[in-house]
Each structure stands twice: as structure tokens, then as C-alpha cells.
Motif scaffolding. Structure first.
Motif, PDB file in Angstrom:
ATOM      1  N   THR A  29      57.649   5.290  69.814  1.00  0.00           N
ATOM      2  CA  THR A  29      56.850   4.095  70.089  1.00  0.00           C
ATOM      3  C   THR A  29      55.496   4.513  70.650  1.00  0.00           C
ATOM      4  N   SER A  30      54.506   3.649  70.487  1.00  0.00           N
ATOM      5  CA  SER A  30      53.186   3.889  71.068  1.00  0.00           C
ATOM      6  C   SER A  30      52.763   2.609  71.771  1.00  0.00           C
ATOM      7  N   PRO A  31      53.093   2.488  73.052  1.00  0.00           N
ATOM      8  CA  PRO A  31      52.847   1.229  73.762  1.00  0.00           C
ATOM      9  C   PRO A  31      51.353   0.883  73.787  1.00  0.00           C
ATOM     10  N   PHE A  88      54.101  -6.188  70.322  1.00  0.00           N
ATOM     11  CA  PHE A  88      55.118  -5.370  69.644  1.00  0.00           C
ATOM     12  C   PHE A  88      55.693  -4.291  70.561  1.00  0.00           C
ATOM     13  N   GLU A  89      54.764  -3.543  71.221  1.00  0.00           N
ATOM     14  CA  GLU A  89      55.245  -2.546  72.186  1.00  0.00           C
ATOM     15  C   GLU A  89      54.238  -2.466  73.315  1.00  0.00           C
ATOM     16  N   MET A  90      54.707  -2.689  74.505  1.00  0.00           N
ATOM     17  CA  MET A  90      53.845  -2.669  75.686  1.00  0.00           C
ATOM     18  C   MET A  90      54.716  -2.395  76.896  1.00  0.00           C
ATOM     19  N   ILE A 123      59.200   2.784  65.158  1.00  0.00           N
ATOM     20  CA  ILE A 123      59.055   1.318  65.141  1.00  0.00           C
ATOM     21  C   ILE A 123      57.882   1.033  66.058  1.00  0.00           C
ATOM     22  N   SER A 124      56.707   0.912  65.501  1.00  0.00           N
ATOM     23  CA  SER A 124      55.515   0.871  66.337  1.00  0.00           C
ATOM     24  C   SER A 124      54.388   0.091  65.672  1.00  0.00           C
ATOM     25  N   GLY A 125      54.760  -1.041  65.080  1.00  0.00           N
ATOM     26  CA  GLY A 125      53.745  -1.865  64.415  1.00  0.00           C
ATOM     27  C   GLY A 125      53.021  -1.113  63.321  1.00  0.00           C
ATOM     28  N   MET A 126      53.719  -0.181  62.666  1.00  0.00           N
ATOM     29  CA  MET A 126      53.042   0.703  61.711  1.00  0.00           C
ATOM     30  C   MET A 126      52.895   0.034  60.346  1.00  0.00           C
ATOM     31  N   THR A 127      51.673   0.038  59.847  1.00  0.00           N
ATOM     32  CA  THR A 127      51.381  -0.533  58.536  1.00  0.00           C
ATOM     33  C   THR A 127      51.890   0.387  57.431  1.00  0.00           C
ATOM     34  N   ILE A 128      52.519  -0.219  56.440  1.00  0.00           N
ATOM     35  CA  ILE A 128      52.998   0.507  55.264  1.00  0.00           C
ATOM     36  C   ILE A 128      51.793   0.872  54.399  1.00  0.00           C
ATOM     37  N   ASP A 175      49.225   6.528  51.715  1.00  0.00           N
ATOM     38  CA  ASP A 175      48.940   7.873  52.246  1.00  0.00           C
ATOM     39  C   ASP A 175      49.997   8.276  53.267  1.00  0.00           C
ATOM     40  N   ARG A 176      50.425   7.346  54.107  1.00  0.00           N
ATOM     41  CA  ARG A 176      51.484   7.654  55.082  1.00  0.00           C
ATOM     42  C   ARG A 176      52.816   7.911  54.374  1.00  0.00           C
ATOM     43  N   ALA A 177      53.035   7.222  53.258  1.00  0.00           N
ATOM     44  CA  ALA A 177      54.312   7.350  52.536  1.00  0.00           C
ATOM     45  C   ALA A 177      54.456   8.689  51.827  1.00  0.00           C
ATOM     46  N   GLY A 224      43.376   6.668  64.324  1.00  0.00           N
ATOM     47  CA  GLY A 224      44.578   6.812  63.511  1.00  0.00           C
ATOM     48  C   GLY A 224      45.172   5.499  63.031  1.00  0.00           C
ATOM     49  N   THR A 225      44.547   4.362  63.398  1.00  0.00           N
ATOM     50  CA  THR A 225      45.101   3.078  62.973  1.00  0.00           C
ATOM     51  C   THR A 225      44.419   2.592  61.693  1.00  0.00           C
ATOM     52  N   THR A 226      45.042   1.621  61.055  1.00  0.00           N
ATOM     53  CA  THR A 226      44.466   1.054  59.839  1.00  0.00           C
ATOM     54  C   THR A 226      43.168   0.307  60.152  1.00  0.00           C
ATOM     55  N   GLY A 227      43.047  -0.229  61.377  1.00  0.00           N
ATOM     56  CA  GLY A 227      41.798  -0.883  61.775  1.00  0.00           C
ATOM     57  C   GLY A 227      40.643   0.113  61.743  1.00  0.00           C
ATOM     58  N   PHE A 233      41.269  -4.522  64.783  1.00  0.00           N
ATOM     59  CA  PHE A 233      42.674  -4.200  65.037  1.00  0.00           C
ATOM     60  C   PHE A 233      43.542  -5.307  64.435  1.00  0.00           C
ATOM     61  N   ASP A 234      44.870  -5.084  64.484  1.00  0.00           N
ATOM     62  CA  ASP A 234      45.829  -6.064  63.973  1.00  0.00           C
ATOM     63  C   ASP A 234      45.677  -7.392  64.723  1.00  0.00           C
ATOM     64  N   GLU A 235      45.688  -8.480  63.964  1.00  0.00           N
ATOM     65  CA  GLU A 235      45.497  -9.807  64.555  1.00  0.00           C
ATOM     66  C   GLU A 235      46.453 -10.140  65.703  1.00  0.00           C
TER      67      GLU A 235
HETATM   68  N1  ARG Z   1      49.181  -1.604  62.203  1.00  0.00           N
HETATM   69  C1  ARG Z   1      48.216  -0.627  62.586  1.00  0.00           C
HETATM   70  C2  ARG Z   1      48.485   0.703  61.932  1.00  0.00           C
HETATM   71  O1  ARG Z   1      49.507   0.918  61.366  1.00  0.00           O
HETATM   72  C3  ARG Z   1      48.126  -0.433  64.089  1.00  0.00           C
HETATM   73  C4  ARG Z   1      49.406  -0.029  64.746  1.00  0.00           C
HETATM   74  C5  ARG Z   1      49.217   0.373  66.179  1.00  0.00           C
HETATM   75  N2  ARG Z   1      50.495   0.494  66.799  1.00  0.00           N
HETATM   76  C6  ARG Z   1      50.722   0.872  68.062  1.00  0.00           C
HETATM   77  N3  ARG Z   1      51.936   0.861  68.495  1.00  0.00           N
HETATM   78  N4  ARG Z   1      49.744   1.234  68.845  1.00  0.00           N
HETATM   79  O2  ARG Z   1      47.657   1.568  61.969  1.00  0.00           O
END
Ligand code: ARG
Length: 245
Positions: free
Chosen positions: A29-31, A36-38, A87-92, A95-97, A140-143, A179-181
Motif C-alpha cells: 500500500t502507499s498511504p 483509498f489508503e490513508m 491494492i493501492s488505487g493503481m490504474t490499469i 506499460d505496467r502490465a 510515478g502516478t498516471t496524473g 491526480f485521481d478525482e
Molecule cells: N491511480 C493513479 C496511478 O495509478 C494514482 C494512484 C496513487 N495511489 C496511491 N496509493 N498513492 O498512478
């Protein structure tokens, strides 16, 4: 252990089998991605993804441990086997796949921008694409990837994590963050006197659970789990708790 849940592709037992055998699920996780994670006030990891991870542990009847990383450190940790899944709000993303396999989507989250409240003029990201403007990025995020594609003229400022990037906007050191909405929406609820989200979606994304590459038994198990968990009573309760209250 008596429970057999299938092999993990060409070499050795599947991740799901390893989790069952050791009686413990280790989740990366990445709080800092609300809700999602905090961390709560006691420093305990909480959020929608944390509840999802606990539900997976319950389904497998194993204990759950959350290990923390910078967002960019999650995929490497999965590749070395330090964690069983992310499990860290990671976008599919394609390139990651190449490095990990994704479950089916469990949530959708578009990208938006957030600006300081004192900026009442900005209507879209285009208004900020000028050489004197600074865009804060959560590395490192999609944003961050999207910002680098969109902006041709503005300056980019890299930060470790959304919380730090958002703080730069809040303190008027940066002119915007992408960043993610859902993350921006919660941040705005907490900091509505100093920041403003612009709810015009720049790209729509699906969040998934990252699993070891090509571990078919594990991918299969996870998708079956998600098919029944999603919108079931535990998920409804988590959605109510983290997104609607
Ligand atoms: N959804 C975005 C991504 O995959 C941001 C995810 C950030 N997640 C986090 N736990 N900090 O890049």
C-alpha cells in the motif's frame, strides 16, 4: 496445509497457494490517496482499499499485513516477491502490465486538476500551460504521466506522493496538481478554504489489483472474488463509509 488452490504457471506454487500455506496475505500500500489508503489519527492504515484487502483475507481465511511503500516502489516490491499483491488505487495500464498482471477493474477514477483557491480565473488546464506556471506531480502516478503529455509550456515539479504535491498547491508554491478525482475530492473537503478542484475529467481510468505477472491461478481467483464482492453487502458498506459520508 490441506487446501489446494492450483499452480502458478510454469514455476512452483501460485501466489494464492503461498498465501494460504503461510496463513497470511501481504499487501503493498502507499498511504496518501484518500479515501483509498490513508492513515487515521493513530497512524493505522484505513480506507476503501484497506477494507478490500481485509475482505480478501477473510475470503481466504488468512491474516492480512499491509506493507507501506512510495507509490513507485510498489511494482518492484511485487516483482521481488516482497508482497503478494498491490491494492493501492493503481490504474490499469499496458506499460505496467508488462511487469505485473492486473485483476479486473474494481473502481473507476478520472484525472482532474486542483488549483489554489486564490486562483479564481483558471477554468481548464490550458489556462495554466504557460512558462511561468508550475505543475506539481506525484511521481510515478498516471496524473504525472498525463501532465507531461498535456503541458507543453508549464514547468513540472516532482513530489513524493499526492499529499506533498497537494501541499505545494495549498501553500501557493505550485499552480496546480493533476491526480485521481476521488483523491482531490476528499482533499478539497479537508482543505476547502485553500484549494479548488476543477471537475472536468481529463482522462478516465480503471483501478485494479496488481498481481504477480502471469500467475493464472491467482488472477483467476481474484477475478472470481471481485465478481462476487463488487456491489455485494460488504462493498456497499465500504462505498457508503468511504465515499458517501
Ligand atoms: N491511480 C493513479 C496511478 O495509478 C494514482 C494512484 C496513487 N495511489 C496511491 N496509493 N498513492 O498512478
Amino acid at each position: 496445509c490441506s487446501q489446494e488452490v492450483g499452480g502458478g504457471g510454469a514455476t512452483g506454487p501460485s501466489t494464492i497457494q503461498k498465501i494460504v500455506d503461510r496463513n497470511k496475505l501481504i499487501i503493498g500500500t502507499s498511504p496518501g490517496y484518500f479515501p483509498f489508503e490513508m492513515k487515521d489519527k493513530q497512524g493505522v492504515n484505513v480506507g476503501y482499499d484497506i477494507d478490500l484487502g481485509k475482505a480478501i483475507g477473510e475470503a481466504l481465511k488468512v491474516e492480512v499485513e499491509f506493507k507501506e511503500f512510495e507509490f513507485g516502489g510498489l511494482i518492484p516490491a511485487l516483482q521481488t516477491g516482497d508482497i503478494d499483491m498491490v491494492i493501492s488505487g493503481m490504474t490499469i495500464r499496458g506499460d505496467r502490465a508488462l511487469a505485473v498482471s492486473f485483476s479486473d477493474p474494481y473502481y473507476s477514477a478520472g484525472q482532474i486538476i486542483m488549483v489554489p483557491k486564490s486562483d479564481s480565473a483558471t477554468k481548464t488546464w490550458k489556462d495554466l500551460d504557460k512558462p511561468d506556471k508550475k505543475i506539481a506531480l506525484a511521481q510515478g502516478t498516471t496524473g504525472a504521466l498525463l501532465a507531461k503529455q498535456l503541458f507543453q509550456n508549464a514547468q513540472m515539479m516532482d513530489f513524493d506522493g499526492f499529499a506533498n504535491a497537494a501541499l505545494a498547491v495549498k501553500q501557493n508554491q505550485a499552480d496546480a496538481v493533476i491526480f485521481d478525482e476521488p483523491g482531490i475530492a476528499v482533499y478539497e473537503i479537508m482543505n476547502g478554504d485553500s484549494v479548488r478542484g476543477i471537475y472536468d475529467t481529463l482522462s478516465s481510468e480503471n483501478l485494479g489489483i496488481a498481481l504477480p505477472l502471469n500467475d493464472h491461478a491467482t488472477i483467476q481467483w481474484m477475478n472470481s472474488f471481485l465478481a462476487s464482492y463488487r456491489n455485494g453487502p460488504a462493498d456497499q458498506a465500504a462505498i457508503q463509509k468511504w465515499f458517501k459520508s
